[in-house]
Design a protein around this motif. Structure first.
Motif, PDB file in Angstrom:
ATOM      1  N   GLY A 100       0.799  -1.222   0.000  1.00 21.26           N
ATOM      2  CA  GLY A 100       0.000   0.000   0.000  1.00 21.26           C
ATOM      3  C   GLY A 100       0.832   1.272   0.000  1.00 21.26           C
ATOM      4  O   GLY A 100       0.288   2.355  -0.223  1.00 21.26           O
ATOM      5  N   THR A 101       2.149   1.156   0.235  1.00 22.15           N
ATOM      6  CA  THR A 101       3.006   2.349   0.240  1.00 22.15           C
ATOM      7  C   THR A 101       3.036   2.949  -1.162  1.00 22.15           C
ATOM      8  O   THR A 101       3.390   2.266  -2.123  1.00 22.15           O
ATOM      9  N   PRO A 102       2.682   4.249  -1.313  1.00 22.15           N
ATOM     10  CA  PRO A 102       2.668   4.838  -2.661  1.00 22.15           C
ATOM     11  C   PRO A 102       4.077   5.139  -3.169  1.00 22.15           C
ATOM     12  O   PRO A 102       4.980   5.449  -2.387  1.00 22.15           O
ATOM     13  N   LEU A 103       4.234   5.050  -4.491  1.00 22.75           N
ATOM     14  CA  LEU A 103       5.524   5.312  -5.150  1.00 22.75           C
ATOM     15  C   LEU A 103       5.409   6.568  -6.005  1.00 22.75           C
ATOM     16  O   LEU A 103       4.364   6.817  -6.624  1.00 22.75           O
ATOM     17  N   PHE A 104       6.494   7.343  -6.067  1.00 21.65           N
ATOM     18  CA  PHE A 104       6.529   8.599  -6.827  1.00 21.65           C
ATOM     19  C   PHE A 104       7.778   8.618  -7.698  1.00 21.65           C
ATOM     20  O   PHE A 104       8.789   7.994  -7.349  1.00 21.65           O
ATOM     21  N   ASP A 105       7.709   9.368  -8.817  1.00 16.91           N
ATOM     22  CA  ASP A 105       8.888   9.409  -9.684  1.00 16.91           C
ATOM     23  C   ASP A 105       9.833  10.549  -9.312  1.00 16.91           C
ATOM     24  O   ASP A 105      10.882  10.712  -9.938  1.00 16.91           O
ATOM     25  N   SER A 106       9.469  11.345  -8.294  1.00 17.20           N
ATOM     26  CA  SER A 106      10.411  12.347  -7.801  1.00 17.20           C
ATOM     27  C   SER A 106      10.088  12.631  -6.345  1.00 17.20           C
ATOM     28  O   SER A 106       9.063  12.190  -5.816  1.00 17.20           O
ATOM     29  N   GLU A 107      10.983  13.396  -5.711  1.00 10.21           N
ATOM     30  CA  GLU A 107      10.803  13.681  -4.298  1.00 10.21           C
ATOM     31  C   GLU A 107       9.629  14.637  -4.069  1.00 10.21           C
ATOM     32  O   GLU A 107       9.114  14.740  -2.961  1.00 10.21           O
ATOM     33  N   LEU A 114       9.266   3.058 -16.449  1.00 10.75           N
ATOM     34  CA  LEU A 114      10.122   3.162 -15.258  1.00 10.75           C
ATOM     35  C   LEU A 114      10.531   1.783 -14.725  1.00 10.75           C
ATOM     36  O   LEU A 114      11.247   1.684 -13.731  1.00 10.75           O
ATOM     37  N   ALA A 115      10.060   0.739 -15.413  1.00 10.66           N
ATOM     38  CA  ALA A 115      10.306  -0.626 -14.925  1.00 10.66           C
ATOM     39  C   ALA A 115      11.665  -1.138 -15.388  1.00 10.66           C
ATOM     40  O   ALA A 115      11.768  -2.178 -16.022  1.00 10.66           O
ATOM     41  N   VAL A 116      12.693  -0.397 -15.061  1.00 10.52           N
ATOM     42  CA  VAL A 116      14.042  -0.719 -15.512  1.00 10.52           C
ATOM     43  C   VAL A 116      14.931  -0.868 -14.278  1.00 10.52           C
ATOM     44  O   VAL A 116      14.981   0.051 -13.452  1.00 10.52           O
ATOM     45  N   PRO A 117      15.623  -1.998 -14.136  1.00  8.28           N
ATOM     46  CA  PRO A 117      16.494  -2.151 -12.968  1.00  8.28           C
ATOM     47  C   PRO A 117      17.446  -0.959 -12.838  1.00  8.28           C
ATOM     48  O   PRO A 117      18.030  -0.510 -13.826  1.00  8.28           O
ATOM     49  N   GLY A 118      17.566  -0.442 -11.629  1.00  7.69           N
ATOM     50  CA  GLY A 118      18.421   0.715 -11.388  1.00  7.69           C
ATOM     51  C   GLY A 118      17.658   2.031 -11.359  1.00  7.69           C
ATOM     52  O   GLY A 118      18.178   3.038 -10.878  1.00  7.69           O
ATOM     53  N   GLN A 119      16.429   2.013 -11.883  1.00  9.57           N
ATOM     54  CA  GLN A 119      15.613   3.236 -11.892  1.00  9.57           C
ATOM     55  C   GLN A 119      15.354   3.703 -10.449  1.00  9.57           C
ATOM     56  O   GLN A 119      14.879   2.930  -9.623  1.00  9.57           O
ATOM     57  N   LEU A 165      13.317   5.709  -7.615  1.00  5.13           N
ATOM     58  CA  LEU A 165      11.970   6.204  -7.335  1.00  5.13           C
ATOM     59  C   LEU A 165      11.927   6.631  -5.871  1.00  5.13           C
ATOM     60  O   LEU A 165      12.918   6.488  -5.147  1.00  5.13           O
ATOM     61  N   TYR A 166      10.778   7.147  -5.466  1.00  4.92           N
ATOM     62  CA  TYR A 166      10.582   7.494  -4.055  1.00  4.92           C
ATOM     63  C   TYR A 166       9.314   6.822  -3.547  1.00  4.92           C
ATOM     64  O   TYR A 166       8.332   6.691  -4.267  1.00  4.92           O
ATOM     65  N   ALA A 167       9.375   6.391  -2.302  1.00  7.13           N
ATOM     66  CA  ALA A 167       8.198   5.851  -1.633  1.00  7.13           C
ATOM     67  C   ALA A 167       7.860   6.784  -0.481  1.00  7.13           C
ATOM     68  O   ALA A 167       8.766   7.316   0.163  1.00  7.13           O
ATOM     69  N   GLU A 168       6.576   7.003  -0.264  1.00  8.57           N
ATOM     70  CA  GLU A 168       6.189   7.894   0.833  1.00  8.57           C
ATOM     71  C   GLU A 168       5.798   7.082   2.056  1.00  8.57           C
ATOM     72  O   GLU A 168       4.838   6.317   2.031  1.00  8.57           O
ATOM     73  N   LEU A 169       6.588   7.284   3.114  1.00 11.83           N
ATOM     74  CA  LEU A 169       6.403   6.516   4.337  1.00 11.83           C
ATOM     75  C   LEU A 169       6.275   7.496   5.493  1.00 11.83           C
ATOM     76  O   LEU A 169       7.190   8.298   5.736  1.00 11.83           O
ATOM     77  N   ARG A 170       5.166   7.457   6.190  1.00 13.92           N
ATOM     78  CA  ARG A 170       4.930   8.335   7.341  1.00 13.92           C
ATOM     79  C   ARG A 170       5.271   9.796   7.009  1.00 13.92           C
ATOM     80  O   ARG A 170       5.963  10.476   7.748  1.00 13.92           O
ATOM     81  N   LYS A 178       7.245  10.992   4.731  1.00 21.03           N
ATOM     82  CA  LYS A 178       8.578  11.290   4.186  1.00 21.03           C
ATOM     83  C   LYS A 178       8.776  10.549   2.878  1.00 21.03           C
ATOM     84  O   LYS A 178       8.360   9.406   2.739  1.00 21.03           O
ATOM     85  N   ARG A 179       9.430  11.204   1.918  1.00 20.25           N
ATOM     86  CA  ARG A 179       9.786  10.534   0.657  1.00 20.25           C
ATOM     87  C   ARG A 179      11.160   9.888   0.832  1.00 20.25           C
ATOM     88  O   ARG A 179      12.152  10.592   1.060  1.00 20.25           O
ATOM     89  N   LEU A 180      11.195   8.571   0.692  1.00 19.22           N
ATOM     90  CA  LEU A 180      12.444   7.826   0.867  1.00 19.22           C
ATOM     91  C   LEU A 180      12.820   7.155  -0.452  1.00 19.22           C
ATOM     92  O   LEU A 180      11.951   6.659  -1.172  1.00 19.22           O
ATOM     93  N   PRO A 181      14.127   7.123  -0.786  1.00 14.49           N
ATOM     94  CA  PRO A 181      14.539   6.559  -2.076  1.00 14.49           C
ATOM     95  C   PRO A 181      14.373   5.040  -2.149  1.00 14.49           C
ATOM     96  O   PRO A 181      14.586   4.325  -1.167  1.00 14.49           O
ATOM     97  N   VAL A 182      13.966   4.587  -3.340  1.00 14.88           N
ATOM     98  CA  VAL A 182      13.754   3.168  -3.645  1.00 14.88           C
ATOM     99  C   VAL A 182      14.342   2.938  -5.025  1.00 14.88           C
ATOM    100  O   VAL A 182      14.237   3.810  -5.896  1.00 14.88           O
TER     101      VAL A 182
END
Lengths: 384, 119
Positions: A314-321, A352-357, A359-364, A366-370
């Motif tokens: 359920g953690t949302p993913l974003f393409d930038s911070e 964006l489905a490329v290894p090494g790409q 992304l950011y996930a929003e957790l509590r 905060k945008r954290l890198p993934v």
């Protein structure tokens, strides 16, 4: 909330034939898909996970559905089943098993499953949570074609997984040592007639064993008597399959995900693909084929969080911070004990489905890198 | 030492209160793999989420047991979250709070009372 007798009966938890053994082994029991199941034993999730990767783990998967499909002969059953699943059933050799899935009219996935050619019939294993719906779907789709659908309720299902699995099981019958990944064989184990397949849900070598319910506890105890075998609960089952990049139905795949979006193209054989000898002819074929022609809009990928924080479903993913709108979300995630780091799977746009790409996930908040990563996270250890 | 219904322990240290979780809570959580601590200087109200603990299985929140200000956090837990399993009553304290109303401590259980809810 309305509540009546029927609700109560439906909500009562079922138990598997191994229930008493779980309690005697000190399992912590939890409700799962209508069953009271062991989530962990005193060893703990981390220890059970590592034990399975380095030695062998014994899992009770008796909550899963076991189904036998019979017709005039194998070809008859196989052709009928091909109207419900996009796999090559007819071309499957006797004594072999395949992974498959039921599609719905929208091209989504109703459930994933294993099916085996057992000479004159098909043996199928389906998910516990989908069992009732799957049986109804099989009956509605196959009985009109003269196929008998039998729900096998008098057998338990055990999985023995890990690098020591072969050495342990071969002590009880030498023939299992000659089986290769996805072979199936009838083998007497401890005097009980067992249906054994060389497969599992951990990414490790191992076996899945259908055993008569009355003989299940004795067989489990016999296997556990080996020093290399420990009982493993649902907690480690989930972390093992996640590291192995395997889908959990209802999370990573569901009625809204198509097979190619779910990166399950490998499970659809040539004969059933566009241009194949028996292409199509099943629910949602148009959508499945459109994905082949146009490429799926989004894809299931592995995701490696770049901080220590586990990222759950359920953690949302974003393409930038700073992007306002999510581009996808995590469908399974947690801590991978073998990697010693958090791991996850989720859906992202195909571009964006490329290894090494990154992304950011929003957790509590905060945008954290993934980082997008190849699956599996831990290399498979199958006996090919 | 005082104990909350949520299985936290509180230990007075001068005019500060040190907060951690009990052995019982640690056992229930299972293997802890991640701890997210509050920012030093943060003002918290009793019942606010203060710490996130993740085990292999699931995430849990630790609540601020008192009104006050977070004055120190146990940074070592970020690198060795397993300390929460190994020494929950000692080395694995989470944060020190400067309570704005120290009498809030009186609402919590002593060890004998806490034992009755976990035994």
């Amino acid at each position: 909330m309305p509540h009546d007798a029927a609700d109560t009966a439906q909500n009562a938890l079922q138990t598997t034939p191994l229930y008493d053994l779980h309690l005697s082994l000190g399992a912590k029991m939890v409700p799962f898909a209508g069953y009271e199941m062991p989530v962990q034993y005193p060893m703990g999730v981390m220890g059970e996970h590592q034990h399975t990767r380095t030695q062998a783990g014994l899992f009770d998967v008796s909550h899963m559905g076991q189904v036998v499909l019979r017709g005039r002969d194998y070809a008859h059953v196989a052709q009928a089943l091909e109207t419900l699943i996009p796999q090559d059933v007819l071309g499957l050799a006797e004594g072999r098993q395949r992974y498959g899935f039921f599609t719905n009219p929208e091209g989504g996935i109703l459930d994933d499953l294993m099916f085996a050619n057992r000479g004159d019939h098909i043996f199928m294993v389906i998910n516990a949570a989908c069992k009732t719906a799957d049986l109804a779907h099989l009956r509605a789709g196959l009985e009109g074609q003269g196929i008998h659908v039998k729900d096998i309720t008098n057998r338990a299902l055990l999985a023995l997984q890990g690098p020591a699995a072969q050495a342990v099981l071969a002590q009880h019958h030498p023939d299992v040592a000659d089986m290769r990944f996805m072979d199936v064989l009838d083998v007497p184990l401890g005097g009980a007639e067992c249906w054994v397949s060389r497969s599992g849900y951990t990414g490790e070598d191992g076996f899945e064993i259908s055993v008569p319910a009355a003989a299940a506890i004795d067989l489990a105890k016999t296997l556990l008597a080996d020093d290399t075998v420990a009982p493993i609960g649902l907690g480690a089952r989930d972390s093992l399959r996640l590291e192995a990049g395997l889908c959990l139905y209802g999370h990573d795949i569901d009625t809204g995900t198509t097979p190619l979006q779910a990166a399950l193209g490998w499970a659809m054989q040539k004969a059933r693909k566009p241009g194949g000898a028996r292409a199509g002819g099943l629910p949602g074929a148009d959508t499945v084929f459109a994905d082949y022609a146009n490429g799926p809009a989004r894809l299931r990928v592995g995701l490696l969080p770049q901080t220590r924080a586990p990222m759950r479903e359920g953690t949302p993913l974003f393409d930038s911070e700073t992007a306002a709108d999510p581009i996808g979300q995590i469908t399974s995630g947690g801590f991978g004990p073998t990697l010693g780091a958090p791991v996850a799977m989720g859906y992202v746009p195909a571009a964006l489905a490329v290894p090494g790409q990154g992304l950011y996930a929003e957790l509590r908040g905060k945008r954290l890198p993934v980082t997008v990563a190849k699956l599996p996270f831990v290399p498979a250890n199958f006996k090919r | 030492m005082k104990y909350t219904q949520d299985h936290e322990w509180l230990r007075s240290e001068g005019d500060l209160v040190v907060v951690g979780i009990t052995q019982h809570a640690s056992d229930q959580l299972g293997d802890v793999v991640f701890v997210e601590l509050p920012d030093v200087g943060r003002a918290v109200a009793k019942g606010d989420d203060a710490v996130v603990i993740e085990s292999v299985k699931a995430a849990s929140d630790i609540l601020a047991p008192l009104d006050g200000e977070i004055v120190e956090v146990n940074e070592a837990l970020a690198d060795t979250p397993s300390q929460v399993n190994e020494d929950p009553m000692g080395a694995a304290w989470f944060f020190k709070i400067k309570p704005s109303d120290p009498s809030q401590m009186d609402e919590y259980m002593d060890e004998a009372a806490y034992r009755t809810i976990v035994d």
